[in-house]
Design a protein around this motif. Structure first.
Motif, mmCIF file in Angstrom:
data_model
loop_
_atom_site.group_PDB
_atom_site.id
_atom_site.type_symbol
_atom_site.label_atom_id
_atom_site.label_comp_id
_atom_site.label_asym_id
_atom_site.label_seq_id
_atom_site.Cartn_x
_atom_site.Cartn_y
_atom_site.Cartn_z
ATOM 1 N N ASP A 5 -110.606 15.216 -17.078
ATOM 2 C CA ASP A 5 -111.238 14.696 -18.301
ATOM 3 C C ASP A 5 -110.328 14.183 -19.334
ATOM 4 O O ASP A 5 -110.328 13.998 -20.412
ATOM 5 C CB ASP A 5 -112.307 15.528 -18.766
ATOM 6 C CG ASP A 5 -113.331 15.790 -18.015
ATOM 7 O OD1 ASP A 5 -113.857 14.811 -17.273
ATOM 8 O OD2 ASP A 5 -113.692 16.985 -18.096
ATOM 9 N N GLN A 6 -109.003 13.855 -18.880
ATOM 10 C CA GLN A 6 -107.888 13.604 -19.850
ATOM 11 C C GLN A 6 -107.995 12.411 -20.809
ATOM 12 O O GLN A 6 -107.991 12.364 -21.769
ATOM 13 C CB GLN A 6 -106.610 13.575 -18.930
ATOM 14 C CG GLN A 6 -105.316 13.641 -20.072
ATOM 15 C CD GLN A 6 -105.109 14.802 -20.643
ATOM 16 O OE1 GLN A 6 -105.338 16.083 -20.154
ATOM 17 N NE2 GLN A 6 -105.129 14.740 -22.002
ATOM 18 N N LYS A 7 -108.610 11.275 -19.997
ATOM 19 C CA LYS A 7 -108.834 10.010 -20.821
ATOM 20 C C LYS A 7 -109.771 10.394 -22.018
ATOM 21 O O LYS A 7 -109.737 9.890 -22.954
ATOM 22 C CB LYS A 7 -109.587 8.914 -19.876
ATOM 23 C CG LYS A 7 -108.615 8.438 -19.126
ATOM 24 C CD LYS A 7 -108.848 7.258 -18.260
ATOM 25 C CE LYS A 7 -107.800 6.666 -17.353
ATOM 26 N NZ LYS A 7 -108.448 5.634 -16.397
ATOM 27 N N ILE A 8 -111.137 11.371 -21.847
ATOM 28 C CA ILE A 8 -111.927 11.500 -22.775
ATOM 29 C C ILE A 8 -111.308 12.406 -23.732
ATOM 30 O O ILE A 8 -111.530 12.395 -24.836
ATOM 31 C CB ILE A 8 -113.121 12.294 -22.019
ATOM 32 C CG1 ILE A 8 -113.925 11.412 -21.050
ATOM 33 C CG2 ILE A 8 -114.059 12.570 -22.865
ATOM 34 C CD1 ILE A 8 -115.035 11.930 -20.093
ATOM 35 N N ASN A 10 -108.197 12.490 -24.828
ATOM 36 C CA ASN A 10 -107.449 11.472 -25.412
ATOM 37 C C ASN A 10 -108.265 10.895 -26.574
ATOM 38 O O ASN A 10 -107.916 10.842 -27.731
ATOM 39 C CB ASN A 10 -106.469 10.497 -24.649
ATOM 40 C CG ASN A 10 -105.317 11.420 -23.867
ATOM 41 O OD1 ASN A 10 -105.008 12.655 -24.185
ATOM 42 N ND2 ASN A 10 -104.999 11.059 -22.836
ATOM 43 N N TYR A 11 -109.181 10.501 -25.947
ATOM 44 C CA TYR A 11 -110.076 9.842 -26.814
ATOM 45 C C TYR A 11 -110.683 10.611 -27.824
ATOM 46 O O TYR A 11 -110.600 10.111 -29.215
ATOM 47 C CB TYR A 11 -111.330 9.091 -26.061
ATOM 48 C CG TYR A 11 -112.407 8.347 -26.987
ATOM 49 C CD1 TYR A 11 -112.223 7.098 -27.501
ATOM 50 C CD2 TYR A 11 -113.598 8.901 -27.437
ATOM 51 C CE1 TYR A 11 -113.126 6.475 -28.534
ATOM 52 C CE2 TYR A 11 -114.490 8.371 -28.189
ATOM 53 C CZ TYR A 11 -114.238 7.191 -28.579
ATOM 54 O OH TYR A 11 -115.111 6.661 -29.600
ATOM 55 N N ASN A 14 -108.281 11.316 -30.542
ATOM 56 C CA ASN A 14 -107.918 10.466 -31.641
ATOM 57 C C ASN A 14 -109.107 10.045 -32.419
ATOM 58 O O ASN A 14 -108.974 9.651 -33.626
ATOM 59 C CB ASN A 14 -107.524 9.048 -30.673
ATOM 60 C CG ASN A 14 -106.146 9.386 -30.214
ATOM 61 O OD1 ASN A 14 -105.465 9.905 -31.031
ATOM 62 N ND2 ASN A 14 -106.076 8.634 -29.038
ATOM 63 N N LYS A 70 -119.672 12.478 -22.130
ATOM 64 C CA LYS A 70 -120.056 11.961 -20.897
ATOM 65 C C LYS A 70 -121.369 11.377 -20.890
ATOM 66 O O LYS A 70 -121.738 10.253 -20.322
ATOM 67 C CB LYS A 70 -119.722 12.962 -19.434
ATOM 68 C CG LYS A 70 -118.281 13.086 -19.439
ATOM 69 C CD LYS A 70 -118.297 14.176 -18.470
ATOM 70 C CE LYS A 70 -116.788 14.534 -18.204
ATOM 71 N NZ LYS A 70 -116.758 15.596 -16.733
#
Length: 74
Positions: A5-8, A10-11, A14, A70
């Protein structure tokens, strides 16, 4: 941690201050536990167990936040 879930992650790092705070605290605890396990710092057994439990609690809270994200984008 949370490789799939790295994209989540990172989001959320931020865009979500609560997630970021949990992530940073988890990182500090992870480092402290690692140092204690490697005998780089002295921590009694009961304190170490408490640190591990707190680290796991934070990871669980972040997992819930990821799952909630998610579900909201689905």
């Amino acid at each position: 941690m949370f490789e799939y879930d790295q994209k989540i992650v990172n989001y959320l790092l931020n865009e979500n201050n609560d997630f970021k705070r949990l992530f940073e605290k988890h990182s500090v605890l992870k480092s402290t536990v690692k140092d204690a396990n490697e005998n780089n710092i002295k921590v009694n057994r009961f304190s170490l167990e408490g640190l591990k439990k707190e680290k796991l609690f934070l990871k669980d809270k972040m997992s819930i936040m990821i799952e909630n994200y998610k579900q909201n984008i689905a």
